[in-house]
Design a protein around this motif. Structure first.
Motif, short mmCIF file in Angstrom:
data_model
loop_
_atom_site.label_atom_id
_atom_site.label_comp_id
_atom_site.label_asym_id
_atom_site.label_seq_id
_atom_site.Cartn_x
_atom_site.Cartn_y
_atom_site.Cartn_z
N GLU A 38 0.84 -1.21 0.00
CA GLU A 38 0.00 0.00 0.00
C GLU A 38 0.87 1.26 0.00
O GLU A 38 1.88 1.34 0.70
CB GLU A 38 -0.91 0.02 1.23
N LYS A 39 0.45 2.25 -0.79
CA LYS A 39 1.15 3.54 -0.84
C LYS A 39 0.13 4.67 -0.70
O LYS A 39 -0.92 4.64 -1.36
CB LYS A 39 1.91 3.69 -2.16
N LEU A 40 0.44 5.63 0.15
CA LEU A 40 -0.43 6.79 0.35
C LEU A 40 0.39 8.07 0.23
O LEU A 40 1.53 8.12 0.68
CB LEU A 40 -1.08 6.75 1.74
N THR A 41 -0.21 9.10 -0.39
CA THR A 41 0.47 10.38 -0.54
C THR A 41 -0.44 11.49 -0.02
O THR A 41 -1.62 11.56 -0.36
CB THR A 41 0.80 10.67 -2.02
N PHE A 42 0.14 12.36 0.80
CA PHE A 42 -0.58 13.48 1.38
C PHE A 42 0.13 14.79 1.04
O PHE A 42 1.36 14.84 0.93
CB PHE A 42 -0.66 13.34 2.91
N ARG A 43 -0.66 15.85 0.91
CA ARG A 43 -0.10 17.18 0.69
C ARG A 43 -0.42 18.05 1.90
O ARG A 43 -1.54 18.05 2.40
CB ARG A 43 -0.67 17.81 -0.59
N VAL A 44 0.59 18.78 2.36
CA VAL A 44 0.46 19.62 3.54
C VAL A 44 0.35 21.08 3.12
O VAL A 44 1.18 21.58 2.34
CB VAL A 44 1.68 19.45 4.47
N PHE A 45 -0.69 21.75 3.63
CA PHE A 45 -0.90 23.16 3.34
C PHE A 45 -0.81 23.96 4.63
O PHE A 45 -1.35 23.55 5.67
CB PHE A 45 -2.27 23.38 2.69
N TYR A 46 -0.15 25.13 4.54
CA TYR A 46 0.02 26.01 5.69
C TYR A 46 -0.71 27.31 5.40
O TYR A 46 -0.64 27.85 4.28
CB TYR A 46 1.51 26.26 5.93
N ASN A 47 -1.45 27.80 6.39
CA ASN A 47 -2.29 28.98 6.17
C ASN A 47 -1.99 30.07 7.19
O ASN A 47 -1.91 29.82 8.39
CB ASN A 47 -3.77 28.59 6.26
N VAL A 48 -1.82 31.29 6.67
CA VAL A 48 -1.78 32.49 7.49
C VAL A 48 -2.70 33.50 6.82
O VAL A 48 -2.53 33.81 5.64
CB VAL A 48 -0.36 33.07 7.62
N GLY A 49 -3.71 33.97 7.54
CA GLY A 49 -4.67 34.88 6.92
C GLY A 49 -5.57 34.12 5.97
O GLY A 49 -6.20 33.13 6.31
N GLU A 229 -13.75 0.07 4.50
CA GLU A 229 -12.89 -0.80 5.30
C GLU A 229 -11.42 -0.36 5.28
O GLU A 229 -10.62 -0.87 6.08
CB GLU A 229 -13.01 -2.24 4.79
N ASN A 230 -11.04 0.57 4.41
CA ASN A 230 -9.66 1.05 4.36
C ASN A 230 -9.37 2.10 5.44
O ASN A 230 -8.24 2.22 5.90
CB ASN A 230 -9.34 1.65 2.99
N HIS A 231 -10.38 2.89 5.80
CA HIS A 231 -10.22 3.96 6.77
C HIS A 231 -9.02 4.85 6.43
O HIS A 231 -8.15 5.12 7.28
CB HIS A 231 -10.07 3.40 8.18
N LEU A 232 -8.98 5.32 5.19
CA LEU A 232 -7.90 6.20 4.77
C LEU A 232 -8.14 7.62 5.29
O LEU A 232 -9.25 8.15 5.15
CB LEU A 232 -7.81 6.25 3.24
N PRO A 233 -7.13 8.27 5.86
CA PRO A 233 -7.29 9.68 6.22
C PRO A 233 -7.51 10.53 4.96
O PRO A 233 -6.71 10.49 4.03
CB PRO A 233 -5.96 10.04 6.89
N LEU A 234 -8.62 11.25 4.91
CA LEU A 234 -8.94 12.11 3.77
C LEU A 234 -8.46 13.53 4.00
O LEU A 234 -7.92 14.17 3.10
CB LEU A 234 -10.45 12.13 3.53
N ARG A 235 -8.69 14.03 5.20
CA ARG A 235 -8.29 15.40 5.53
C ARG A 235 -8.02 15.52 7.02
O ARG A 235 -8.69 14.91 7.86
CB ARG A 235 -9.37 16.40 5.13
N ILE A 236 -7.03 16.36 7.34
CA ILE A 236 -6.70 16.71 8.72
C ILE A 236 -6.62 18.23 8.80
O ILE A 236 -5.99 18.86 7.94
CB ILE A 236 -5.36 16.10 9.14
N GLU A 237 -7.27 18.82 9.76
CA GLU A 237 -7.23 20.27 9.95
C GLU A 237 -6.92 20.59 11.41
O GLU A 237 -7.44 19.93 12.31
CB GLU A 237 -8.57 20.91 9.57
N VAL A 247 -4.00 18.94 5.89
CA VAL A 247 -3.34 17.83 5.21
C VAL A 247 -4.40 17.06 4.42
O VAL A 247 -5.41 16.63 5.00
CB VAL A 247 -2.65 16.88 6.21
N ASP A 248 -4.19 16.90 3.13
CA ASP A 248 -5.15 16.21 2.26
C ASP A 248 -4.54 14.98 1.62
O ASP A 248 -3.38 15.01 1.18
CB ASP A 248 -5.64 17.14 1.14
#
Length: 266
Positions: A38-49, A229-237, A247-248
């Protein structure tokens, strides 16, 4: 600035007030959510304003291996900053856990951290029969079924959330930085979530955070995982000390179960 340790801790909690399930109920957890390759890829976004910046990427890879005569899932989490973000803060981190295939408990944890010139190289070996963790030539006492920071993600993915009602807490222990933390995942309920990949039926959970360099601790982070049944993380805020982070999930390959829960595709 984001740090991969906090991102890795949160993804899958990534991993509840009215009823709490005993830790021992998960000492013999069964893997139903992931498999070899299994391979998973996430993108991290940083927000100010009002500006969201592509701050980096995190990749997870699972491989079934032999470790001293036992079958283990060797799971690797790699994180690094995007090139456009390296002028602000450069991160290149690698986390590894070795989870026993039968017991689903971590037996070895390796961390290689380089965050803005701050470097950590650490290896932890866990003996759950003895209730011990060996790290930096010292032996620490650990409770039954203790997780490491990366195995906790896969522990959270194997929880049957249909057993719980909103507000329930699912406790677990984690060994990190030579300490044992008693944490929990709070089940919030089910709702729709829209990401760049599409709109999904999702399970919403809230992990109890460890206070760190950018997080203040507590129940401020929200996590949505696929209601399949995979319970993949879709988004983290989560808010952080300056701004907020998102994180998406942006890619996956070789899932154990059919990818479900999508309502519409972007």
């Amino acid at each position: 600035m984001f740090k991969i340790k906090e991102i890795v801790c949160s993804i899958g909690f990534l991993i509840l007030s009215s009823s709490a399930i005993a830790q021992n109920d998960f000492c013999s957890a069964r893997n139903t959510s992931f498999k070899d390759g299994e391979k998973l890829t996430f993108r991290v976004f940083y927000n100010v304003g009002f500006v969201w910046i592509n701050a980096g990427n995190v990749h997870f890879h699972t491989k079934l291996e032999d470790l001293k005569g036992r079958k283990v899932y060797h799971i690797t989490g790699d994180g690094k900053t995007a090139k456009s973000y390296e002028l602000f803060y450069k991160v290149k981190d690698k986390y590894e856990t070795y989870i026993d295939k039968e017991s689903m408990l971590p037996v070895k944890f390796v961390r290689h951290v380089n965050e803005g010139g701050f470097i950590i190289d650490q290896e932890v070996t866990m003996n759950h029969n003895r209730g011990e963790a060996l790290c930096d030539k010292k032996v620490y006492t650990i409770p039954k079924c203790t997780q490491d920071v990366l195995s906790a993600i896969y522990f959270a993915r194997n929880i049957d959330y249909n057993k719980y009602k909103p507000g329930d807490k699912i406790p677990f222990d984690m060994f990190l930085d030579n300490k044992v933390y008693s944490l929990y995942i709070k089940y919030v309920g089910k709702e729709e979530i829209k990401t760049k990949m599409g709109t999904y039926n999702a399970i919403k959970i809230v992990p109890l955070l460890i206070e760190g360099t950018i997080f203040s601790g507590g129940e401020k982070m929200m996590v949505w995982i696929t209601d399949d049944e995979n319970h993949l993380p879709l988004r983290i805020e989560s808010p952080i000390l300056v701004g907020s982070v998102k994180v998406d999930l942006v890619g996956f390959d070789n899932l154990r179960n059919p990818f479900g829960g999508m309502i519409s595709q972007e």
